[in-house]
Design an enzyme around this catalytic site. Structure first.
Site, PDB file in Angstrom:
ATOM      1  N   HIS A 153      31.504  -3.585  64.874  1.00 41.55           N
ATOM      2  CA  HIS A 153      31.758  -4.857  65.559  1.00 41.55           C
ATOM      3  C   HIS A 153      33.110  -4.809  66.270  1.00 41.55           C
ATOM      4  O   HIS A 153      33.230  -5.175  67.450  1.00 41.55           O
ATOM      5  CB  HIS A 153      31.730  -5.993  64.532  1.00 41.55           C
ATOM      6  CG  HIS A 153      32.228  -7.304  65.049  1.00 41.55           C
ATOM      7  ND1 HIS A 153      31.388  -8.339  65.420  1.00 41.55           N
ATOM      8  CD2 HIS A 153      33.502  -7.767  65.249  1.00 41.55           C
ATOM      9  CE1 HIS A 153      32.111  -9.362  65.835  1.00 41.55           C
ATOM     10  NE2 HIS A 153      33.396  -9.045  65.733  1.00 41.55           N
ATOM     11  N   GLU A 154      34.134  -4.359  65.559  1.00 40.51           N
ATOM     12  CA  GLU A 154      35.477  -4.328  66.137  1.00 40.51           C
ATOM     13  C   GLU A 154      35.584  -3.296  67.256  1.00 40.51           C
ATOM     14  O   GLU A 154      36.230  -3.548  68.277  1.00 40.51           O
ATOM     15  CB  GLU A 154      36.507  -4.033  65.040  1.00 40.51           C
ATOM     16  CG  GLU A 154      36.615  -5.119  63.986  1.00 40.51           C
ATOM     17  CD  GLU A 154      36.956  -6.473  64.570  1.00 40.51           C
ATOM     18  OE1 GLU A 154      37.641  -6.523  65.609  1.00 40.51           O
ATOM     19  OE2 GLU A 154      36.528  -7.492  64.001  1.00 40.51           O
ATOM     20  N   HIS A 157      34.482  -4.534  70.588  1.00 39.65           N
ATOM     21  CA  HIS A 157      35.480  -5.284  71.363  1.00 39.65           C
ATOM     22  C   HIS A 157      36.276  -4.339  72.265  1.00 39.65           C
ATOM     23  O   HIS A 157      36.648  -4.705  73.384  1.00 39.65           O
ATOM     24  CB  HIS A 157      36.435  -6.014  70.428  1.00 39.65           C
ATOM     25  CG  HIS A 157      35.837  -7.210  69.750  1.00 39.65           C
ATOM     26  ND1 HIS A 157      35.109  -8.152  70.424  1.00 39.65           N
ATOM     27  CD2 HIS A 157      35.861  -7.619  68.446  1.00 39.65           C
ATOM     28  CE1 HIS A 157      34.707  -9.091  69.587  1.00 39.65           C
ATOM     29  NE2 HIS A 157      35.144  -8.793  68.378  1.00 39.65           N
ATOM     30  N   GLU A 253      32.756 -12.777  70.100  1.00 40.63           N
ATOM     31  CA  GLU A 253      32.270 -12.485  68.754  1.00 40.63           C
ATOM     32  C   GLU A 253      30.754 -12.355  68.720  1.00 40.63           C
ATOM     33  O   GLU A 253      30.209 -11.455  68.086  1.00 40.63           O
ATOM     34  CB  GLU A 253      32.726 -13.577  67.778  1.00 40.63           C
ATOM     35  CG  GLU A 253      34.222 -13.618  67.520  1.00 40.63           C
ATOM     36  CD  GLU A 253      34.766 -12.306  67.000  1.00 40.63           C
ATOM     37  OE1 GLU A 253      34.083 -11.649  66.184  1.00 40.63           O
ATOM     38  OE2 GLU A 253      35.864 -11.920  67.434  1.00 40.63           O
TER      39      GLU A 253
END
Length: 333
Positions: A153-154, A157, A253
């Site tokens: 997920h990170e 980004h 997000e």
């Protein structure tokens, strides 16, 4: 893959619209304060408002560039994060290195935050200058599969260039908040200075005494205008800036959840991780961190939030919605 790429492009377009909104907000604040100063002139001088607006925009640009270049150091310092070497946590480095190969991005710096609350965030100017930070609480709570979901997920980004826009929105939000605080303090100082001048600046004759009172009134008026301008920014500008920053955060997000699963090919890992975060109530030890809107989950504070403003000031979509969206990828209703 095409759907995710389309979402990335859509997210970028929406984010740049929000950035334009930030610039417009700063211009409006500068123009409003300039009009207050111009109102004191006879006749009304609109150029004072124009020059004030230009000054605000230049100040925001300079401050934003400084934060943009130094965003990793600023956020890691405010989050009390320590940079790790591979020998400090081989498993974490192994997970990150495997996923960056899949994502086709450079290896980011890895930091650890001394915080019992489970959380993580990424920051940086671009994939070549990126960093990822996890808390001790997250590291201790999650197994490898769950940790992979969070890291993916990170890293999304970074791959989606969310970190660039997030860095700028953090800079602009703190600039607006800082400008309000500086004007309030400056206004109070001038008003106190005006009273001091009235007490000690008078001369012996009546003419000197009258001049002193005129000067005192001018200083008090000028200080009061600056003080009012600071409170206008604080009461109106700061909440609007925070709402726009949080709007960017909510968009990024939701997209990072889906694109992170695209890296691991395992929605269940992130689903389990988000479920753990949803059920956790450990308060953060660093509630004032400038990077709070960048975290994978909104940090839990001891103070909590005002119920009326919960939805308006949420930095993230509800975890239930994010989990539901991921479950759809598994074919669950």
């Amino acid at each position: 893959m095409d759907t995710i790429n389309q979402q990335v492009q859509q997210n970028r377009r929406r984010t740049w619209l929000v950035m334009a909104g930030f610039i417009l907000l700063i211009a409006i604040i500068g123009f409003a304060i300039g009009c207050i100063f111009a109102y004191q002139q006879d006749p009304f001088d609109i150029m004072i408002a124009v020059y004030t607006t230009i000054g605000f925009l230049i100040g925001a640009a300079i401050y934003s560039f400084f934060v943009y270049v130094n965003v990793t150091n600023i956020l890691m310092k405010s989050s009390k994060a320590v940079k790790l070497q591979e020998s400090d946590d081989p498993q974490l480095f192994n997970i990150v290195s495997d996923l960056v190969l899949v994502a086709n991005i450079p290896m980011p710096d890895i930091y650890l935050m001394d915080d019992p609350s489970p959380n993580a965030f990424t920051t940086g100017r671009d994939p070549e200058h990126a960093a990822i930070a996890v808390t001790k609480g997250l590291r201790e709570m999650m197994n490898r599969e769950e940790l992979e979901g969070v890291i993916a997920h990170e890293l999304s980004h970074i791959k989606n260039y969310d970190i660039r826009v997030s860095s700028i929105t953090v800079a602009l939000t703190t600039f607006i908040a800082g400008a309000g605080a500086v004007l309030i303090v400056a206004g109070l100082s001038l008003m106190r200075g005006g009273r001091w001048f009235a007490w000690f600046g008078g001369g012996d004759d009546r003419r000197d005494s009258n001049n002193s009172w005129y000067i005192m009134l001018a200083i008090l008026t000028f200080g009061f205008i600056i003080w009012i301008g600071g409170w206008i920014i604080r009461v109106v500008g700061v909440p609007i800036a925070q709402i726009m920053q949080f709007a960017v955060s909510r968009q990024r997000e939701s997209l990072a959840d889906v694109s992170g699963v695209n890296l691991t090919r395992d929605p269940q890992g992130l689903i389990d991780a988000l479920t753990l975060l949803k059920d956790d109530t450990t308060p953060t030890t660093n509630p004032a961190s400038k990077g709070a809107a960048l975290y994978i989950n909104e940090p839990v504070t001891r103070q909590g939030k005002t119920p009326f403003l919960v939805k308006m000031f949420d930095t993230h979509p509800p975890l239930d919605e994010r989990i539901m969206r991921l479950k759809r990828l598994l074919g669950e209703k």
